[in-house]
Design an enzyme around this catalytic site. Sequence first.
Site, PDB file in Angstrom:
ATOM      1  CD  GLU A 194      19.076  37.367  34.410  1.00  0.00           C
ATOM      2  OE1 GLU A 194      19.981  38.215  34.563  1.00  0.00           O
ATOM      3  OE2 GLU A 194      17.870  37.634  34.534  1.00  0.00           O
ATOM      4  CB  ALA A 205      24.811  42.981  35.751  1.00  0.00           C
ATOM      5  N   GLY A 234      23.312  37.813  35.800  1.00  0.00           N
ATOM      6  CA  GLY A 234      23.198  38.043  34.360  1.00  0.00           C
ATOM      7  C   GLY A 234      24.020  37.049  33.555  1.00  0.00           C
ATOM      8  CD  GLU A 282      20.758  38.191  39.701  1.00  0.00           C
ATOM      9  OE1 GLU A 282      20.818  37.161  40.415  1.00  0.00           O
ATOM     10  OE2 GLU A 282      20.830  38.155  38.465  1.00  0.00           O
TER      11      GLU A 282
HETATM   12  N1  3HC Z   1      30.662  43.434  38.675  1.00  0.00           N
HETATM   13  C1  3HC Z   1      31.760  44.182  38.848  1.00  0.00           C
HETATM   14  N2  3HC Z   1      32.832  43.767  39.530  1.00  0.00           N
HETATM   15  C2  3HC Z   1      32.792  42.548  40.066  1.00  0.00           C
HETATM   16  C3  3HC Z   1      31.679  41.705  39.937  1.00  0.00           C
HETATM   17  C4  3HC Z   1      30.580  42.190  39.196  1.00  0.00           C
HETATM   18  N3  3HC Z   1      29.479  41.443  39.007  1.00  0.00           N
HETATM   19  N4  3HC Z   1      31.923  40.557  40.573  1.00  0.00           N
HETATM   20  C5  3HC Z   1      33.155  40.666  41.088  1.00  0.00           C
HETATM   21  N5  3HC Z   1      33.690  41.866  40.787  1.00  0.00           N
HETATM   22  C6  3HC Z   1      35.028  42.353  41.116  1.00  0.00           C
HETATM   23  C7  3HC Z   1      35.215  42.492  42.621  1.00  0.00           C
HETATM   24  O1  3HC Z   1      34.771  43.740  43.071  1.00  0.00           O
HETATM   25  C8  3HC Z   1      36.703  42.318  42.745  1.00  0.00           C
HETATM   26  O2  3HC Z   1      37.296  43.534  42.383  1.00  0.00           O
HETATM   27  P1  3HC Z   1      38.653  44.019  43.082  1.00  0.00           P
HETATM   28  O3  3HC Z   1      39.670  42.971  42.762  1.00  0.00           O
HETATM   29  O4  3HC Z   1      38.898  45.348  42.480  1.00  0.00           O
HETATM   30  O5  3HC Z   1      38.344  44.072  44.549  1.00  0.00           O
HETATM   31  C9  3HC Z   1      37.049  41.317  41.654  1.00  0.00           C
HETATM   32  O6  3HC Z   1      35.951  41.347  40.735  1.00  0.00           O
HETATM   33  C10 3HC Z   1      37.207  39.896  42.144  1.00  0.00           C
HETATM   34  O7  3HC Z   1      36.068  39.561  42.920  1.00  0.00           O
HETATM   35  P2  3HC Z   1      36.198  38.663  44.234  1.00  0.00           P
HETATM   36  O8  3HC Z   1      37.282  39.188  45.108  1.00  0.00           O
HETATM   37  O9  3HC Z   1      34.841  38.553  44.803  1.00  0.00           O
HETATM   38  O10 3HC Z   1      36.695  37.295  43.605  1.00  0.00           O
HETATM   39  P3  3HC Z   1      36.350  35.820  44.012  1.00  0.00           P
HETATM   40  O11 3HC Z   1      37.126  34.967  43.094  1.00  0.00           O
HETATM   41  O12 3HC Z   1      36.483  35.628  45.486  1.00  0.00           O
HETATM   42  O13 3HC Z   1      34.775  35.625  43.700  1.00  0.00           O
HETATM   43  C11 3HC Z   1      32.756  35.774  42.403  1.00  0.00           C
HETATM   44  C12 3HC Z   1      34.303  35.658  42.392  1.00  0.00           C
HETATM   45  C13 3HC Z   1      32.151  34.502  43.016  1.00  0.00           C
HETATM   46  C14 3HC Z   1      32.311  35.929  40.993  1.00  0.00           C
HETATM   47  C15 3HC Z   1      32.341  36.993  43.270  1.00  0.00           C
HETATM   48  O14 3HC Z   1      33.084  38.105  42.837  1.00  0.00           O
HETATM   49  C16 3HC Z   1      30.890  37.349  43.182  1.00  0.00           C
HETATM   50  O15 3HC Z   1      30.076  36.745  43.842  1.00  0.00           O
HETATM   51  N6  3HC Z   1      30.583  38.372  42.375  1.00  0.00           N
HETATM   52  C17 3HC Z   1      29.245  38.937  42.306  1.00  0.00           C
HETATM   53  C18 3HC Z   1      28.339  38.070  41.495  1.00  0.00           C
HETATM   54  C19 3HC Z   1      26.988  38.718  41.413  1.00  0.00           C
HETATM   55  O16 3HC Z   1      26.443  39.242  42.375  1.00  0.00           O
HETATM   56  N7  3HC Z   1      26.394  38.658  40.218  1.00  0.00           N
HETATM   57  C20 3HC Z   1      25.105  39.229  39.996  1.00  0.00           C
HETATM   58  C21 3HC Z   1      25.264  40.662  39.616  1.00  0.00           C
HETATM   59  S1  3HC Z   1      23.739  41.477  39.444  1.00  0.00           S
HETATM   60  C22 3HC Z   1      23.144  40.918  37.980  1.00  0.00           C
HETATM   61  O17 3HC Z   1      23.759  40.127  37.331  1.00  0.00           O
HETATM   62  C23 3HC Z   1      21.845  41.529  37.535  1.00  0.00           C
HETATM   63  C24 3HC Z   1      21.283  40.849  36.322  1.00  0.00           C
HETATM   64  O18 3HC Z   1      20.307  39.936  36.724  1.00  0.00           O
HETATM   65  C25 3HC Z   1      20.683  41.827  35.357  1.00  0.00           C
END
Ligand code: 3HC
Length: 653
Positions: free
Chosen positions: A104, A62, A101, A124
């Site tokens: 998912e 998400a 997400g 998450e």
């Molecule tokens: N939403 C918004 N922005 C995000 C994001 C997300 N899910 N994931 C990463 N970003 C942004 C970061 O803030 C960063 O922004 P910036 O360049 O402005 O600082 C940019 O994307 C790059 O991220 P990273 O520096 O972390 O890049 P990496 O290549 O090192 O890692 C990644 C990539 C493994 C995808 C890592 O970003 C990550 O773990 N992201 C979060 C994944 C996550 O937690 N997903 C679950 C979200 S909650 C959800 O999905 C709820 C659902 O169940 C309904």
Amino acid sequence: MSSPVRYELKGNIGVITVNNPPVNALSHAVRQGLLDAINTAQRDASEAVLICCEGNTFIAGADITEFGKPFKAPGLPDVLDSIEASKKPVVAALHGTALGGGFETALAAHYRCAVPAAKVGFPEVNLGLLPGAGGTQRTPRLAGIKASLDLITSGAPISAAQAVDIGLIDEIIEGDLRSGALVWAKSLVASGAQVRRTSELPAPQHDASIFDGYRAAIARRARGQIAQEHIVTAVEAATTMSYQEGVLVERKAFMDCLNSPQSAGMRHIFFAERQASKVDDLPKDTPLRPVRNVGVIGGGTMGGGIAMSFANAGIAVTMIEISDEALQRGLGIIEKNYEGSVKRGKLSEDDAANCRSLISGSTDYADLADVDLVVEAVFEDPELKKTIFRKLDGVCKPGAILATNTSYQDVDAIAAVTKRPEDVLGMHFFSPAHIMKLLEVVRGAKTSDAVLATVMALAKKIRKVAVVSGVCYGFIGNRMLNPYGKTVQLLLLEGASPQQIDTAMENWGMAMGPLRVFDLAGLDVGYKARQALPDDQKGDPKSYRVPDLLVEAGRLGQKSGAGFYTYDENRAPTPDPAVDKVILAAAKEFGIARRSISDEEIVDRLIASLVDEGRKILDEGIAQRSSDIDVVYVYGYGFPASRGGPMFYAGQK
Ligand code: 3HC
Ligand code: NAI
């Protein structure tokens, strides 16, 4: 505005492509685009639908930036229901990290393929959340209860091969994913493959006691984290309710978590960590220096772990010690650490052997002539450090970066003994250095942009969370520890016991209470430092009388079996009446009337001491931003991420 999702017919396959850099997060526009595309596919000549992504990764989750803002339909659960309801088979093609997400979305498709390097999972929980778009209901129907609970409660991604093993991925595609997935989708159509709706699968088989087992484990490991408890409840619902009822349980739990202070704190830390890697006044195009091999000076507690951090990232290390004996001892500890990692299943034997082979040892500084970077980690003695930097200036090639791991010393004074202060900076690792994620990067007055930029990029490569600090005594983290420690001593004199203080702080969420931390670090360290100072520079005697008396009684902390506590052979602490006597005597000496102190007062005063110093650090420009201080405390000092760090916490109150 053009949509980040495009749809095109490739023969008999409708191809949906998401292109929303940097990580294809499910923003409102992506959700809308997916919904429009899947609806279009229902009406056209396609016989199957393929969902794939541009860029480095499949959908990584998400869009976290949208959390806490007004909701805009369509919601992800509705989009995914539409995908699953498709009357034509839907195939998801995964690369990079299909997370949260994003995964998912893949589970709502009917078939899943992935490149071998892909990773999938549900992070998450690291944001104080649980999967909120069917993940807790679809995953168990495909992978069973145990695998689902492990995946969702750990937050750790698994490889594509592991996902195949537990039934979450059907096919591995070698080579180009898009074309390979297209061929696979066509072959599915040709073989008459039908839609396969995961939500229509029966509730998974299970052993009813498994949930209590996980609840007990979570109570120990993730005390008070509400998302963890909700995950178990939601997965349990998949076994006792229909899919439609189960997703309602999941949805409610997701909203509870999303609106909780815990998730707000953890989401703050997620963005704070990424922000910390950015140095505001550093031009984006600052050229980086190559770092292929490094030198580490000192193979003690810190040097060994630092060497391992580089080797684990494939960077060759030459470790310098003062004698063969010290060198063999240092290398021996490294060897043991790698053996331990293999035993615990953290590293394969081959990987451990590869890492180990990257570390060589020497007692000759001339062996550092060709290294790109040196990290000095000898005793905390400013004169010794200066002697070593003079030596490095003589032996290291021009352009080599010279770093010190000092905890407190003046990096500018160390840089000044060299003819290249622009190449000098602090790299302050935390113990154990191969495990702790924090790295304070101490920017000296003369440190060049190229050197700072190179070390920030290198930190990412060795998987550290880097935070820039200016030069001051103790930098960000240890400087804040000073008033925190003083407040602990005042609380002891005023009436709190060591165990009351530790329990109050641990119940609040700190990984370890302060007195146990002092015992672990060794009370003699501060004692020796104070002994070296004239009386007028030692500060208020109330802030050190008790630990000084303990050291003088031979209680140096864990290492001597006793400090603020007495320790058994397993290093378990027991409160000791002898310590209470020392505290009482010191309180009497200072004429302090003892009183009963509440746990709340303990927490408030200790956190306030951190925050007050944090504000000074910000005012002086030692930290770039308040969120950097939060990152330091969460990643280096066991501050609970669910509280968002001291500065965030103070801002919420
Ligand atoms: N939403 C918004 N922005 C995000 C994001 C997300 N899910 N994931 C990463 N970003 C942004 C970061 O803030 C960063 O922004 P910036 O360049 O402005 O600082 C940019 O994307 C790059 O991220 P990273 O520096 O972390 O890049 P990496 O290549 O090192 O890692 C990644 C990539 C493994 C995808 C890592 O970003 C990550 O773990 N992201 C979060 C994944 C996550 O937690 N997903 C679950 C979200 S909650 C959800 O999905 C709820 C659902 O169940 C309904
Ligand atoms: P340590 O005492 O465990 O190791 C120091 C090592 O340096 C010893 O093995 C010693 O033989 C070696 N050494 C001494 N002089 C040398 C020389 N001239 N050439 C080569 N090697 C030499 O000390 P520790 O704990 O590893 O600390 C090292 C540095 O790291 C200190 O500056 C300390 O403040 C800092 N630090 C320590 C942390 C900790 O938790 N121990 C945390 C973060 C930083």
